[in-house]
Design a protein around this motif. Structure first.
Motif, PDB file in Angstrom:
ATOM      1  N   TYR A  75       0.862  -1.184   0.000  1.00  0.00           N
ATOM      2  CA  TYR A  75       0.000   0.000   0.000  1.00  0.00           C
ATOM      3  C   TYR A  75       0.896   1.231   0.000  1.00  0.00           C
ATOM      4  CZ  TYR A  75       1.068   0.101   4.990  1.00  0.00           C
ATOM      5  OH  TYR A  75       1.730   0.129   6.199  1.00  0.00           O
ATOM      6  N   LYS A  76       0.369   2.327  -0.529  1.00  0.00           N
ATOM      7  CA  LYS A  76       1.132   3.575  -0.590  1.00  0.00           C
ATOM      8  C   LYS A  76       0.196   4.761  -0.451  1.00  0.00           C
ATOM      9  CE  LYS A  76       4.733   1.861  -3.598  1.00  0.00           C
ATOM     10  NZ  LYS A  76       5.382   1.930  -4.888  1.00  0.00           N
ATOM     11  N   ILE A  77       0.753   5.822   0.067  1.00  0.00           N
ATOM     12  CA  ILE A  77       0.099   7.126   0.093  1.00  0.00           C
ATOM     13  C   ILE A  77       0.937   8.016  -0.814  1.00  0.00           C
ATOM     14  CG2 ILE A  77      -0.542   9.130   1.486  1.00  0.00           C
ATOM     15  CD1 ILE A  77      -0.555   7.152   3.934  1.00  0.00           C
ATOM     16  N   MET A  78       0.344   8.481  -1.897  1.00  0.00           N
ATOM     17  CA  MET A  78       1.054   9.349  -2.841  1.00  0.00           C
ATOM     18  C   MET A  78       0.408  10.740  -2.793  1.00  0.00           C
ATOM     19  SD  MET A  78       3.248   7.215  -4.161  1.00  0.00           S
ATOM     20  CE  MET A  78       3.852   7.836  -5.701  1.00  0.00           C
ATOM     21  N   GLU A  87      -7.621  17.857 -10.079  1.00  0.00           N
ATOM     22  CA  GLU A  87      -6.850  16.668  -9.727  1.00  0.00           C
ATOM     23  C   GLU A  87      -6.860  16.443  -8.216  1.00  0.00           C
ATOM     24  OE1 GLU A  87      -3.451  16.339 -13.198  1.00  0.00           O
ATOM     25  OE2 GLU A  87      -2.889  17.184 -11.262  1.00  0.00           O
ATOM     26  N   PRO A  88      -6.906  15.179  -7.799  1.00  0.00           N
ATOM     27  CA  PRO A  88      -6.862  14.879  -6.363  1.00  0.00           C
ATOM     28  C   PRO A  88      -5.544  15.353  -5.736  1.00  0.00           C
ATOM     29  CG  PRO A  88      -7.587  12.967  -7.598  1.00  0.00           C
ATOM     30  CD  PRO A  88      -7.107  13.975  -8.599  1.00  0.00           C
ATOM     31  N   HIS A  89      -5.610  15.596  -4.432  1.00  0.00           N
ATOM     32  CA  HIS A  89      -4.418  15.988  -3.685  1.00  0.00           C
ATOM     33  C   HIS A  89      -3.629  14.763  -3.219  1.00  0.00           C
ATOM     34  CE1 HIS A  89      -7.320  19.391  -2.825  1.00  0.00           C
ATOM     35  NE2 HIS A  89      -6.394  19.911  -3.607  1.00  0.00           N
ATOM     36  N   ILE A  90      -4.345  13.677  -2.946  1.00  0.00           N
ATOM     37  CA  ILE A  90      -3.726  12.461  -2.427  1.00  0.00           C
ATOM     38  C   ILE A  90      -4.273  11.265  -3.194  1.00  0.00           C
ATOM     39  CG2 ILE A  90      -3.528  10.944  -0.401  1.00  0.00           C
ATOM     40  CD1 ILE A  90      -3.749  13.418   1.361  1.00  0.00           C
ATOM     41  N   TYR A  91      -3.406  10.289  -3.439  1.00  0.00           N
ATOM     42  CA  TYR A  91      -3.810   9.008  -4.018  1.00  0.00           C
ATOM     43  C   TYR A  91      -3.483   7.918  -3.000  1.00  0.00           C
ATOM     44  CZ  TYR A  91      -4.108  11.442  -8.480  1.00  0.00           C
ATOM     45  OH  TYR A  91      -4.447  12.309  -9.491  1.00  0.00           O
ATOM     46  N   LEU A  92      -4.479   7.122  -2.648  1.00  0.00           N
ATOM     47  CA  LEU A  92      -4.274   5.973  -1.777  1.00  0.00           C
ATOM     48  C   LEU A  92      -4.239   4.741  -2.665  1.00  0.00           C
ATOM     49  CD1 LEU A  92      -6.777   6.866   1.096  1.00  0.00           C
ATOM     50  CD2 LEU A  92      -4.330   7.405   0.921  1.00  0.00           C
ATOM     51  N   MET A  93      -3.168   3.960  -2.559  1.00  0.00           N
ATOM     52  CA  MET A  93      -2.962   2.830  -3.451  1.00  0.00           C
ATOM     53  C   MET A  93      -2.818   1.538  -2.640  1.00  0.00           C
ATOM     54  SD  MET A  93      -0.214   4.855  -5.832  1.00  0.00           S
ATOM     55  CE  MET A  93      -0.031   3.576  -7.055  1.00  0.00           C
ATOM     56  N   THR A  94      -3.555   0.527  -3.041  1.00  0.00           N
ATOM     57  CA  THR A  94      -3.488  -0.783  -2.397  1.00  0.00           C
ATOM     58  C   THR A  94      -3.288  -1.830  -3.481  1.00  0.00           C
ATOM     59  OG1 THR A  94      -5.024  -0.008  -0.694  1.00  0.00           O
ATOM     60  CG2 THR A  94      -4.690  -2.372  -0.852  1.00  0.00           C
ATOM     61  N   THR A  95      -2.272  -2.677  -3.320  1.00  0.00           N
ATOM     62  CA  THR A  95      -1.925  -3.681  -4.317  1.00  0.00           C
ATOM     63  C   THR A  95      -2.230  -5.076  -3.791  1.00  0.00           C
ATOM     64  OG1 THR A  95      -0.200  -2.241  -5.180  1.00  0.00           O
ATOM     65  CG2 THR A  95      -0.037  -4.571  -5.755  1.00  0.00           C
ATOM     66  N   PHE A  96      -2.784  -5.920  -4.671  1.00  0.00           N
ATOM     67  CA  PHE A  96      -3.147  -7.293  -4.293  1.00  0.00           C
ATOM     68  C   PHE A  96      -3.073  -8.176  -5.523  1.00  0.00           C
ATOM     69  CE2 PHE A  96      -6.652  -4.416  -4.817  1.00  0.00           C
ATOM     70  CZ  PHE A  96      -7.458  -5.014  -5.772  1.00  0.00           C
ATOM     71  N   THR A  97      -2.974  -9.501  -5.291  1.00  0.00           N
ATOM     72  CA  THR A  97      -2.745 -10.428  -6.405  1.00  0.00           C
ATOM     73  C   THR A  97      -4.011 -10.849  -7.125  1.00  0.00           C
ATOM     74  OG1 THR A  97      -2.784 -12.300  -4.908  1.00  0.00           O
ATOM     75  CG2 THR A  97      -0.631 -11.355  -5.400  1.00  0.00           C
ATOM     76  N   SER A  98      -5.144 -10.899  -6.408  1.00  0.00           N
ATOM     77  CA  SER A  98      -6.385 -11.344  -7.054  1.00  0.00           C
ATOM     78  C   SER A  98      -7.584 -10.718  -6.368  1.00  0.00           C
ATOM     79  CB  SER A  98      -6.492 -12.872  -7.016  1.00  0.00           C
ATOM     80  OG  SER A  98      -6.548 -13.312  -5.682  1.00  0.00           O
ATOM     81  N   LEU A  99      -8.699 -10.717  -7.071  1.00  0.00           N
ATOM     82  CA  LEU A  99      -9.947 -10.180  -6.534  1.00  0.00           C
ATOM     83  C   LEU A  99     -10.672 -11.282  -5.754  1.00  0.00           C
ATOM     84  CD1 LEU A  99     -11.094  -8.346  -9.761  1.00  0.00           C
ATOM     85  CD2 LEU A  99     -10.164  -7.286  -7.716  1.00  0.00           C
TER      86      LEU A  99
END
Length: 150
Positions: A75-78, A87-99
């Motif tokens: 996960y990341k906070i960009m 445009e958004p000020h912050i992007y929250l990103m979460t990475t995973f292998t499958s749904l």
């Protein structure tokens, strides 16, 4: 005669195409990988510190729990340093292998509720989320899938 030839060609394609599809997939130069969910967040003037506290405490804690369960891999906070209009000020990103399917999602929700005592009261969770609306707006999200060269 031309019609007969066309029909024979179509029949031959119909028989061989299902076998060609896997071969074509192997020839594709990119291989599918992990998924990343990206949420765009707008933060109101003056709300930066309050939202940063929420992210550093509650959001990161929940992400670490999900990571410990193997539900996510990263996960990341960009922060968008120079956002243009809209445009958004912050992007929250979460990475995973499958749904997850519906049954797995229900299992995860129950596991999260057991882990986080706040989850026992939906009313409290909704109130907390509503309070964040004072200083942040979730503008939207994207589900991206990484592809890498073979």
């Amino acid at each position: 005669m031309k019609t007969f030839k066309t029909l024979m060609t179509a029949a031959a394609l119909a028989v061989t195409l299902p076998f060609a599809a896997p071969a074509m997939a192997q020839d594709f130069p990119l291989a599918p990988g992990d998924y990343t969910d990206v949420s765009g967040i707008f933060v109101s003037d003056g709300g930066e510190f309050k939202y940063a506290q929420h992210l550093a405490d509650q959001w990161v804690t929940a992400q670490e729990f999900a990571k410990s369960q193997g539900w996510i891999s990263d996960y990341k906070i960009m922060v968008n340093i120079n956002p243009r209009d809209g445009e958004p000020h912050i992007y929250l990103m979460t990475t995973f292998t499958s749904l997850p399917d519906a049954a797995e999602q229900a299992r995860r929700t129950a596991a999260y509720a057991a882990w986080d005592e706040r989850s026992r009261s939906q009313e409290q969770l909704i109130a907390e989320s509503g309070n964040r609306a004072e200083y942040r707006t979730v503008q939207g999200s994207m589900l991206l899938q990484e592809y890498t060269p073979r």
